[in-house]
Scaffold this active site. Structure first.
Site, PDB file in Angstrom:
ATOM      1  N   HIS A 240      -9.723 -46.960  38.256  1.00 38.70           N
ATOM      2  CA  HIS A 240      -8.741 -45.904  37.991  1.00 38.70           C
ATOM      3  C   HIS A 240      -8.812 -45.509  36.527  1.00 38.70           C
ATOM      4  O   HIS A 240      -9.030 -46.373  35.671  1.00 38.70           O
ATOM      5  CB  HIS A 240      -7.322 -46.393  38.334  1.00 38.70           C
ATOM      6  CG  HIS A 240      -6.372 -45.277  38.540  1.00 38.70           C
ATOM      7  ND1 HIS A 240      -5.745 -44.651  37.491  1.00 38.70           N
ATOM      8  CD2 HIS A 240      -5.970 -44.648  39.669  1.00 38.70           C
ATOM      9  CE1 HIS A 240      -4.982 -43.691  37.977  1.00 38.70           C
ATOM     10  NE2 HIS A 240      -5.109 -43.648  39.285  1.00 38.70           N
TER      11      HIS A 240
ATOM     12  N   ASP B  13      -6.068 -45.833  47.204  1.00 35.10           N
ATOM     13  CA  ASP B  13      -6.850 -45.400  48.364  1.00 35.10           C
ATOM     14  C   ASP B  13      -7.454 -46.561  49.151  1.00 35.10           C
ATOM     15  O   ASP B  13      -7.857 -46.379  50.294  1.00 35.10           O
ATOM     16  CB  ASP B  13      -7.971 -44.455  47.917  1.00 35.10           C
ATOM     17  CG  ASP B  13      -7.407 -43.133  47.434  1.00 35.10           C
ATOM     18  OD1 ASP B  13      -6.531 -42.593  48.112  1.00 35.10           O
ATOM     19  OD2 ASP B  13      -7.831 -42.654  46.369  1.00 35.10           O
TER      20      ASP B  13
HETATM   21  N1  CMC Z   1     -17.057 -49.176  41.602  1.00 35.89           N
HETATM   22  C1  CMC Z   1     -17.916 -49.719  40.727  1.00 35.89           C
HETATM   23  N2  CMC Z   1     -17.854 -49.521  39.396  1.00 35.89           N
HETATM   24  C2  CMC Z   1     -16.866 -48.745  38.938  1.00 35.89           C
HETATM   25  C3  CMC Z   1     -15.925 -48.155  39.800  1.00 35.89           C
HETATM   26  C4  CMC Z   1     -16.054 -48.413  41.168  1.00 35.89           C
HETATM   27  N3  CMC Z   1     -15.201 -47.877  42.042  1.00 35.89           N
HETATM   28  N4  CMC Z   1     -15.069 -47.439  39.069  1.00 35.89           N
HETATM   29  C5  CMC Z   1     -15.438 -47.550  37.802  1.00 35.89           C
HETATM   30  N5  CMC Z   1     -16.530 -48.334  37.717  1.00 35.89           N
HETATM   31  C6  CMC Z   1     -17.252 -48.715  36.488  1.00 35.89           C
HETATM   32  C7  CMC Z   1     -18.233 -47.608  36.113  1.00 35.89           C
HETATM   33  O1  CMC Z   1     -19.487 -47.802  36.709  1.00 35.89           O
HETATM   34  C8  CMC Z   1     -18.256 -47.752  34.610  1.00 35.89           C
HETATM   35  O2  CMC Z   1     -19.053 -48.888  34.306  1.00 35.89           O
HETATM   36  P1  CMC Z   1     -19.952 -48.923  32.971  1.00 35.89           P
HETATM   37  O3  CMC Z   1     -18.981 -48.813  31.832  1.00 35.89           O
HETATM   38  O4  CMC Z   1     -20.633 -50.241  33.058  1.00 35.89           O
HETATM   39  O5  CMC Z   1     -20.868 -47.741  33.056  1.00 35.89           O
HETATM   40  C9  CMC Z   1     -16.821 -48.104  34.261  1.00 35.89           C
HETATM   41  O6  CMC Z   1     -16.306 -48.749  35.422  1.00 35.89           O
HETATM   42  C10 CMC Z   1     -15.957 -46.901  33.932  1.00 35.89           C
HETATM   43  O7  CMC Z   1     -16.080 -45.971  34.997  1.00 35.89           O
HETATM   44  P2  CMC Z   1     -15.830 -44.418  34.873  1.00 35.89           P
HETATM   45  O8  CMC Z   1     -16.376 -43.756  36.090  1.00 35.89           O
HETATM   46  O9  CMC Z   1     -16.285 -43.923  33.531  1.00 35.89           O
HETATM   47  O10 CMC Z   1     -14.254 -44.370  34.862  1.00 35.89           O
HETATM   48  P3  CMC Z   1     -13.362 -43.082  35.053  1.00 35.89           P
HETATM   49  O11 CMC Z   1     -12.092 -43.375  34.371  1.00 35.89           O
HETATM   50  O12 CMC Z   1     -14.088 -41.854  34.654  1.00 35.89           O
HETATM   51  O13 CMC Z   1     -13.240 -43.020  36.636  1.00 35.89           O
HETATM   52  C11 CMC Z   1     -12.552 -43.235  38.840  1.00 35.89           C
HETATM   53  C12 CMC Z   1     -12.156 -43.381  37.372  1.00 35.89           C
HETATM   54  C13 CMC Z   1     -11.336 -43.412  39.713  1.00 35.89           C
HETATM   55  C14 CMC Z   1     -13.118 -41.826  39.063  1.00 35.89           C
HETATM   56  C15 CMC Z   1     -13.618 -44.310  39.174  1.00 35.89           C
HETATM   57  O14 CMC Z   1     -13.072 -45.586  39.023  1.00 35.89           O
HETATM   58  C16 CMC Z   1     -14.201 -44.111  40.560  1.00 35.89           C
HETATM   59  O15 CMC Z   1     -15.111 -43.316  40.745  1.00 35.89           O
HETATM   60  N6  CMC Z   1     -13.686 -44.863  41.585  1.00 35.89           N
HETATM   61  C17 CMC Z   1     -14.122 -44.691  42.948  1.00 35.89           C
HETATM   62  C18 CMC Z   1     -13.441 -43.497  43.590  1.00 35.89           C
HETATM   63  C19 CMC Z   1     -11.984 -43.759  43.850  1.00 35.89           C
HETATM   64  O16 CMC Z   1     -11.593 -44.776  44.390  1.00 35.89           O
HETATM   65  N7  CMC Z   1     -11.139 -42.775  43.480  1.00 35.89           N
HETATM   66  C20 CMC Z   1      -9.680 -42.838  43.708  1.00 35.89           C
HETATM   67  C21 CMC Z   1      -8.958 -42.875  42.401  1.00 35.89           C
HETATM   68  S1  CMC Z   1      -7.263 -43.420  42.474  1.00 35.89           S
HETATM   69  C22 CMC Z   1      -6.341 -42.430  43.490  1.00 35.89           C
HETATM   70  C23 CMC Z   1      -6.713 -41.023  43.602  1.00 35.89           C
HETATM   71  O17 CMC Z   1      -6.834 -40.308  42.640  1.00 35.89           O
HETATM   72  O18 CMC Z   1      -6.845 -40.615  44.745  1.00 35.89           O
END
Ligand code: CMC
Length: 376
Positions: free
Chosen positions: A259, A313
């Site tokens: 998140h 989710d």
């Molecule tokens: N699985 C594996 N690694 C992850 C995940 C995940 N779900 N989420 C973040 N990471 C890692 C990512 O690879 C990165 O690692 P590194 O620093 O080594 O490159 C680090 O954590 C930071 O990730 P980010 O994508 O830069 O973080 P963000 O703040 O831009 O993204 C997010 C937040 C929610 C988009 C992301 O965690 C994600 O894609 N999660 C999966 C999709 C998901 O479940 N979305 C629902 C969000 S919550 C409720 C909603 O909005 O509906």
């Protein structure tokens, strides 16, 4: 030019009096009330009243608010025909975005943007949206449409319209809790989209339509469907570890984890985990819960140190499955709830509006000579 903040992380772009999030401690409050207390004791209708009025309603106010929403369950004349003219293969989120936009065509004054008009239009969409989803689901399955029943709450009536029979109190209550948990969440992407659109003094329907478009993305609300697809792909509880580790190795994201704001356990997931376990046991889906729980364990060992935990989710997927929702209705259900939050933000934005207009840092060339088409 200040440095670019990709994804606007950490940028404070609006004030809100609706939800408070402490991402480090895993706290979420609506108007100061902990989300867990609301999920346990409130109803979705009461929660929307709370978000829009910044206080809990008196009994008479709640009754009148519920009656007002129920009076809007039925679609405006002509909308049912519009809906049943859509291709049956359309995805429900595309249907919902299109039909919420179409509701503006049935409003004689769609552009009125004073706060009271915005509330009325929001109530219309809040009341109509579950009907749109349920009607579309029955229409595409070739079943006769079940008209709403105004004696029922939004959660109960939605399941009734979908399934053609009154849900059990347990199922209606589970759905109601899900609606409460998803209703608002600070300046998330879809809420921001709604605020950006209304800040041009466009109209409530356009702002809500944009928000629905944003929500369906797999990084946002669409993740709940992604979680269910993953659970379906993993054949057994034992296979979960390998599945997850292989994907992490390939740097794939595991849906339902991580998140932007929470670096601790999402308090909505805490509630949903317990709910999912109970419903899974009651509905013969214990293996599905076990699979989810195993994925969480594996993720815990692999990435919890980076602050990646289940988000709202993750366990909502098992919960919705146990309630009997078809997979592509998961994200629409999120939308039905979040309309409450989006509308609250639209009203907040209109009450103290300033146009959103950030800047982009130009990284292209300068001084390029124009070459006429024949000379290129
Ligand atoms: N699985 C594996 N690694 C992850 C995940 C995940 N779900 N989420 C973040 N990471 C890692 C990512 O690879 C990165 O690692 P590194 O620093 O080594 O490159 C680090 O954590 C930071 O990730 P980010 O994508 O830069 O973080 P963000 O703040 O831009 O993204 C997010 C937040 C929610 C988009 C992301 O965690 C994600 O894609 N999660 C999966 C999709 C998901 O479940 N979305 C629902 C969000 S919550 C409720 C909603 O909005 O509906």
């Amino acid at each position: 030019m200040p440095p670019v903040t990709k994804g606007l992380e950490g940028i404070v772009a609006a004030e809100t009096a609706m939800s408070f999030i402490d991402g480090e401690k895993g706290v979420l409050e609506y108007v100061g009330i902990e989300i867990d207390a609301l999920a346990r004791h409130s109803t979705f209708e009461e929660t929307v009243f709370l978000l829009w009025n910044r206080r809990l309603p008196l009994k008479a106010e709640l009754d009148s608010f519920c009656a007002d929403i129920r009076s809007r369950y039925e679609l405006p004349p002509g909308m049912e025909q519009r809906l049943t003219a859509l291709p049956k293969a359309a995805e429900p989120m595309h249907m919902l975005r299109t039909m919420v936009s179409a509701l503006s065509l049935h409003d004689p004054r769609p552009n009125d943007n004073d706060v009271e008009s915005a509330r009325q239009k929001s109530l219309n969409v809040l009341g109509h949206a579950p009907t749109l989803v349920a009607y579309f689901d029955r229409y595409r399955r070739g079943l006769p449409i079940v008209h709403p029943d105004k004696s029922m709450s939004m959660a109960e009536n939605f399941l009734y319209m979908l399934n053609g029979e009154r849900p059990t109190p347990t199922m209606a209550r589970a759905l109601d809790a899900c609606l409460i948990l998803h209703a608002d969440h600070g300046l998330n992407n879809s809420t921001f989209a709604a605020r950006v659109v209304i800040s041009t003094l466009s109209d409530v329907y356009s702002a809500l339509t944009a928000a629905i478009g944003s929500l369906r993305g797999p990084l946002h609300g669409g993740a709940n469907e992604g979680v269910m697809k993953m659970l379906n792909e993993i054949p057994t509880v034992e296979a979960a570890e390998r599945y997850v580790l292989e994907r992490l190795e390939k740097k794939d994201k595991i849906m339902g984890f991580g998140h932007r704001v929470y670096k601790a356990y999402d308090p909505r997931a805490t509630y949903l985990k317990t709910l999912a376990k109970k419903l899974a046991e009651d509905t013969g889906n214990a293996a599905l819960y076990e699979k989810s729980s195993r994925i969480e364990q594996v993720m815990g060992k692999a990435v919890a140190a980076k602050g990646i935990y289940p988000n709202v989710d993750f366990y909502s997927a098992t919960t919705y499955h146990c309630i009997g929702l078809r997979l592509d209705l998961f994200t629409p259900l999120f939308a039905l709830s979040r309309i409450g939050g989006w509308a609250g933000h639209i009203i907040e934005q209109l009450a103290d509006n300033r146009l959103y207009r950030p800047e982009a840092s130009y990284v292209g060339p300068h001084g390029v000579r124009y070459v006429p088409v024949g000379e290129r």
